[in-house]
Design a protein around this motif. Structure first.
Motif, mmCIF file in Angstrom:
data_model
loop_
_atom_site.group_PDB
_atom_site.id
_atom_site.type_symbol
_atom_site.label_atom_id
_atom_site.label_comp_id
_atom_site.label_asym_id
_atom_site.label_seq_id
_atom_site.Cartn_x
_atom_site.Cartn_y
_atom_site.Cartn_z
ATOM 1 N N SER A 34 0.822 -1.226 0.000
ATOM 2 C CA SER A 34 0.000 0.000 0.000
ATOM 3 C C SER A 34 0.847 1.264 0.000
ATOM 4 N N LEU A 35 2.051 1.203 -0.560
ATOM 5 C CA LEU A 35 2.879 2.398 -0.677
ATOM 6 C C LEU A 35 2.508 3.207 -1.915
ATOM 7 N N ILE A 36 1.978 2.547 -2.939
ATOM 8 C CA ILE A 36 1.503 3.218 -4.149
ATOM 9 C C ILE A 36 0.204 2.549 -4.583
ATOM 10 N N ASN A 37 -0.584 3.269 -5.382
ATOM 11 C CA ASN A 37 -1.856 2.724 -5.853
ATOM 12 C C ASN A 37 -1.602 1.719 -6.974
ATOM 13 N N PRO A 38 -2.460 0.712 -7.060
ATOM 14 C CA PRO A 38 -2.292 -0.254 -8.158
ATOM 15 C C PRO A 38 -2.617 0.394 -9.494
ATOM 16 N N VAL A 39 -2.082 -0.167 -10.550
ATOM 17 C CA VAL A 39 -2.371 0.347 -11.893
ATOM 18 C C VAL A 39 -3.760 -0.126 -12.304
ATOM 19 N N ALA B 267 7.098 5.496 -4.099
ATOM 20 C CA ALA B 267 6.960 4.574 -2.966
ATOM 21 C C ALA B 267 7.960 4.900 -1.870
ATOM 22 N N VAL B 268 9.173 5.280 -2.274
ATOM 23 C CA VAL B 268 10.188 5.634 -1.275
ATOM 24 C C VAL B 268 9.801 6.923 -0.566
ATOM 25 N N ALA B 269 9.214 7.860 -1.325
ATOM 26 C CA ALA B 269 8.854 9.156 -0.739
ATOM 27 C C ALA B 269 7.534 9.127 0.007
ATOM 28 N N ALA B 270 6.800 8.016 -0.054
ATOM 29 C CA ALA B 270 5.508 7.941 0.624
ATOM 30 C C ALA B 270 5.696 8.099 2.122
ATOM 31 N N ALA B 271 4.628 8.591 2.768
ATOM 32 C CA ALA B 271 4.680 8.797 4.220
ATOM 33 C C ALA B 271 5.026 7.487 4.915
ATOM 34 N N GLU B 272 5.963 7.574 5.889
ATOM 35 C CA GLU B 272 6.369 6.377 6.612
ATOM 36 C C GLU B 272 5.264 5.954 7.563
ATOM 37 N N PRO B 273 5.053 4.681 7.708
ATOM 38 C CA PRO B 273 4.061 4.210 8.672
ATOM 39 C C PRO B 273 4.428 4.659 10.075
ATOM 40 N N GLU B 274 3.405 4.995 10.858
ATOM 41 C CA GLU B 274 3.649 5.528 12.194
ATOM 42 C C GLU B 274 4.407 4.561 13.087
ATOM 43 N N ALA B 275 4.169 3.281 12.942
ATOM 44 C CA ALA B 275 4.776 2.303 13.854
ATOM 45 C C ALA B 275 6.198 1.929 13.452
ATOM 46 N N ARG B 276 6.697 2.475 12.353
ATOM 47 C CA ARG B 276 8.026 2.067 11.909
ATOM 48 C C ARG B 276 9.093 2.719 12.762
ATOM 49 N N GLY B 277 10.072 1.974 13.123
ATOM 50 C CA GLY B 277 11.163 2.470 13.958
ATOM 51 C C GLY B 277 12.055 3.400 13.167
ATOM 52 N N PRO B 278 12.999 4.036 13.862
ATOM 53 C CA PRO B 278 13.932 4.937 13.187
ATOM 54 C C PRO B 278 14.781 4.194 12.176
ATOM 55 N N SER B 279 15.218 4.944 11.148
ATOM 56 C CA SER B 279 15.976 4.323 10.061
ATOM 57 C C SER B 279 17.272 3.716 10.546
ATOM 58 N N SER B 280 17.784 4.234 11.663
ATOM 59 C CA SER B 280 19.053 3.702 12.160
ATOM 60 C C SER B 280 18.918 2.266 12.629
ATOM 61 N N ASP B 281 17.622 1.801 12.865
ATOM 62 C CA ASP B 281 17.419 0.420 13.298
ATOM 63 C C ASP B 281 17.367 -0.544 12.126
ATOM 64 N N ASP B 282 17.399 -0.026 10.902
ATOM 65 C CA ASP B 282 17.289 -0.890 9.736
ATOM 66 C C ASP B 282 18.663 -1.458 9.391
ATOM 67 N N PRO B 283 18.857 -2.750 9.562
ATOM 68 C CA PRO B 283 20.177 -3.320 9.263
ATOM 69 C C PRO B 283 20.558 -3.195 7.803
ATOM 70 N N LEU B 284 19.548 -3.125 6.913
ATOM 71 C CA LEU B 284 19.879 -2.961 5.503
ATOM 72 C C LEU B 284 20.578 -1.627 5.248
ATOM 73 N N SER B 285 20.190 -0.607 5.995
ATOM 74 C CA SER B 285 20.849 0.692 5.832
ATOM 75 C C SER B 285 22.313 0.597 6.231
ATOM 76 N N GLY B 286 22.573 -0.106 7.333
ATOM 77 C CA GLY B 286 23.957 -0.284 7.772
ATOM 78 C C GLY B 286 24.783 -1.024 6.739
ATOM 79 N N LEU B 287 24.177 -2.064 6.147
ATOM 80 C CA LEU B 287 24.900 -2.819 5.118
ATOM 81 C C LEU B 287 25.159 -1.963 3.886
ATOM 82 N N ALA B 288 24.190 -1.119 3.551
ATOM 83 C CA ALA B 288 24.379 -0.237 2.399
ATOM 84 C C ALA B 288 25.505 0.756 2.666
#
Length: 650
Positions: free
Chosen positions: A244-249, A267-288
């Motif tokens: 549900s980050l973007i509307n279906p075609v 989709a990347v710029a869509a509003a972040e879900p309220e329950a999502r933790g800070p980006s620093s908790d995302d291990p994928l960001s650390g790997l990137a």
């Protein structure tokens, strides 16, 4: 010809010197009681020959000796090596004093010593004095790195400590150290003379090429199909719709390539879900982030390698020009170099030899240019091994970085897949994960667009590997090693017979992989540790070391021409043997020294054996070989008694 030991020396805090001389080309025995400093002779030799550690043991030596020194000689050259005891909290002293002396010169006074040679430089100086070619790079098993032989490696074959000389589980000095064993296996063929330096370099290059081929295949897999409308982009678009980050075609609608990428950016710029933790908790960001750092380090390393290779090429070009100038100036030897005693410019004509009334300015200028060019060639030539070593280190680092990048991508793939499964029941978490994956995809796609296209080098690398494998397909080096070892084994066998050792009737061989002696019997191979009896352990140690040194001398190998044995008699032969006690054990010990003397006679002054003993025999060759007796009854010891005081505050 390499070097032997003519003396060891120690200095106390007041600069007083105690020197123990040795005869080169002969058997030297220091006999005496326990705790008189005999074992320290081996430690001092080890320490002064550029040991990385402070190997000196014993409270008296550590408390009352401030400088340890060694005098070595070869032909008419003599080198004095001094190394201070560490001060303060330092683990060891990292600078040495190395002085060239006239043959037979005594140790210099303490005030004349200048400890200005760094440890790594001292290793190179001593290695050159031993005759070791440090431009050789030898591959080490299970390692992408190469090592250059040095005087430290040669000491594997020159020292036998008290706990080594009759040890059933090891044969060579330092073999108990885990990092020494691979070096021993690499160095034994080199010092035996079986290594072709060119082949060793090719083996290392082949190993690097195989790693590069593996990494190239991994790189192509990770960069393959990274087009805007690729399957990866379409799959991420579907996940973004499901999260549900973007509307279906609209039904039946088909998206162009650019539209898919635009919708992924939405989709990347869509509003972040309220329950999502800070980006620093995302291990994928650390790997990137890690991946960006690795790529930067990779680019920097490639740049350093390119710069070093350019320097090496420029150095070779310059050296060629210098040599050409030198050859032109020195043509036909018309201008002999003046001796050190000449103070005035030469008045002799370089062509006819007549004495000119005035100094010839042209001849003097040419001589000055010759001296300058000599110095430039020596300086540039000395730099060659260092530049090659740096290039090798950087290439190894580059290979490590390739592997790290591949592992980083694997972690990203695994973590992404795991998070996708784990987030099925949490829509908000799932949306956050999808956004992270899309962000990574878009960033990587942008980097791929900016970067030059990845060349498919697999075919070229495979061709190079095939070429090297063909060049290395010859078994010449393996045949040489087998041939040389078989000749050494004949020497060991003969000494086993002379020493009346167990399995003397069976073929005896030195195993270069297991680093031990093996007897080939009808029941199967029997290693030294399985033979039993301290007499066998001691006998095979001495037989192997003597046989290797005979071979080293015959082949003019750059292994120092000395062997130090610390108490081969161990505790079974106290000084009562002077009265004829211990029967067969005494006869066995005497036979050991006769075998040593036979090797010395064979090598005719080219080899030296130094032994520290408890036993004291009246028979030859033992009696004539005794250089000193350090006993409590005569006050003899390495450290003079008046050096040992209660005042140890200095």
């Amino acid at each position: 010809m390499t070097f032997q030991i003519s003396a060891i020396s120690i200095y106390n805090k007041d600069g007083e010197i105690r020197t123990v001389p040795f005869q080169t080309g002969k058997l030297n025995i220091i006999t005496g009681d326990y705790r008189r400093g005999k074992s320290a002779i081996l430690d001092i030799v080890d320490y002064c020959l550029a040991s990385d550690d402070y190997v000196i043991r014993g409270a008296a030596l550590r408390n009352f000796v401030h400088v340890f020194a060694l005098t070595v000689e070869k032909d008419d050259q003599q080198l004095f090596i001094a190394r201070p005891a560490p001060t303060g909290k330092a683990a060891t002293a990292t600078t040495l004093c190395i002085m060239s002396q006239a043959h037979g010169a005594p140790p210099p006074a303490r005030t004349e010593l200048s400890f200005s040679t760094p440890l790594d430089v001292a290793k190179r100086v001593l290695s050159r004095f031993a005759g070791i070619d440090q431009t050789v790079q030898l591959p080490v098993a299970r390692s992408a790195r190469q090592i250059a032989p040095s005087v430290r490696h040669a000491l594997f074959f020159c020292l036998q400590e008290q706990n080594e000389v009759a040890n059933p589980d090891l044969l060579f000095h330092g073999q108990t150290e885990e990092y020494h064993r691979p070096a021993l296996r690499a160095m034994l063929p080199y010092f035996l003379g079986a290594v072709d330096p060119e082949r060793a370099q090719r083996e290392h290059q082949l190993k690097l090429l195989k790693r590069q081929l593996t990494e190239a295949q991994t790189t192509l897999v990770t960069t393959r199909d990274f087009r805007p409308a690729s399957g990866t982009a379409a799959a991420l678009h579907s996940e973004a719709v499901e999260a549900s980050l973007i509307n279906p075609v609209t039904a039946g609608g088909l998206l162009a390539e650019g539209e898919i990428i635009d919708r992924l950016r939405q989709a990347v710029a869509a509003a972040e879900p309220e329950a999502r933790g800070p980006s620093s908790d995302d291990p994928l960001s650390g790997l990137a982030d890690d991946r960006r750092g690795l790529r930067q380090a990779y680019a920097n390393t490639r740049m350093r390698i390119s710069n070093l290779k350019n320097i090496a090429r420029e150095k070779d070009d310059f050296l060629g020009q210098v040599r050409e100038q030198h050859a032109r100036l020195a043509t036909l030897g018309l201008l002999p170099r003046p001796s050190a005693e000449e103070q005035e410019p030469a008045r002799q004509c370089p062509v006819c030899g007549a004495v000119a009334p005035e100094p010839d300015q042209t001849a003097r200028i040419i001589r000055q240019d010759l001296v300058r060019l000599d110095a430039e060639m020596a300086t540039i030539g000395d730099a060659t091994p260092d530049i090659n070593a740096l290039i090798s280190e950087e290439e190894n680092a580059l290979a490590d970085l390739r592997g790290a990048l591949a592992r980083n991508q694997e972690q990203i793939d695994v973590l992404s897949a795991g998070q996708r499964v784990a987030s099925q029941d949490d829509p908000r978490h799932r949306a956050a994960v999808v956004q992270g994956r899309i962000s990574l995809f878009l960033e990587t796609m942008a980097r791929q667009a900016e970067a030059p296209p990845v060349d498919d080098r697999r075919e070229d690398l495979a061709a190079q590997i095939a070429e090297f494998e063909e060049l290395l397909g010859s078994t010449v080096q393996d045949d040489r090693l087998s041939s040389f070892l078989s000749l050494v084994n004949l020497k060991i066998q003969a000494k086993a017979v002379a020493l009346d050792l167990e399995h003397k009737e069976d073929p005896i061989r030195l195993d270069p992989r297991a680093l031990t002696v093996v007897a080939d019997t009808r029941r199967g191979p029997v290693r030294m540790s399985q033979m039993g009896s301290g007499q066998n352990y001691l006998g095979y140690h001495v037989a192997t070391m003597l046989s290797l040194h005979e071979w080293f001398t015959e082949q003019d190998s750059p292994v120092p021409r000395f062997l130090i044995l610390d108490q081969p008699s161990q505790a079974g032969f106290p000084d009562e043997t002077r009265d004829g006690g211990f029967g067969s054990a005494r006869a066995t010990l005497l036979n050991l020294y006769r075998t040593i003397q036979q090797s010395l006679n064979t090598l005719q002054g080219s080899f030296q054996v130094i032994v520290m003993e408890h036993a004291d025999l009246d028979e030859e060759p033992f009696r004539s070989a005794v250089q000193d007796r350090w006993r409590r009854s005569n006050g003899g010891a390495l450290i003079p008694q008046h050096w040992i005081t209660d005042d140890n505050t200095d």
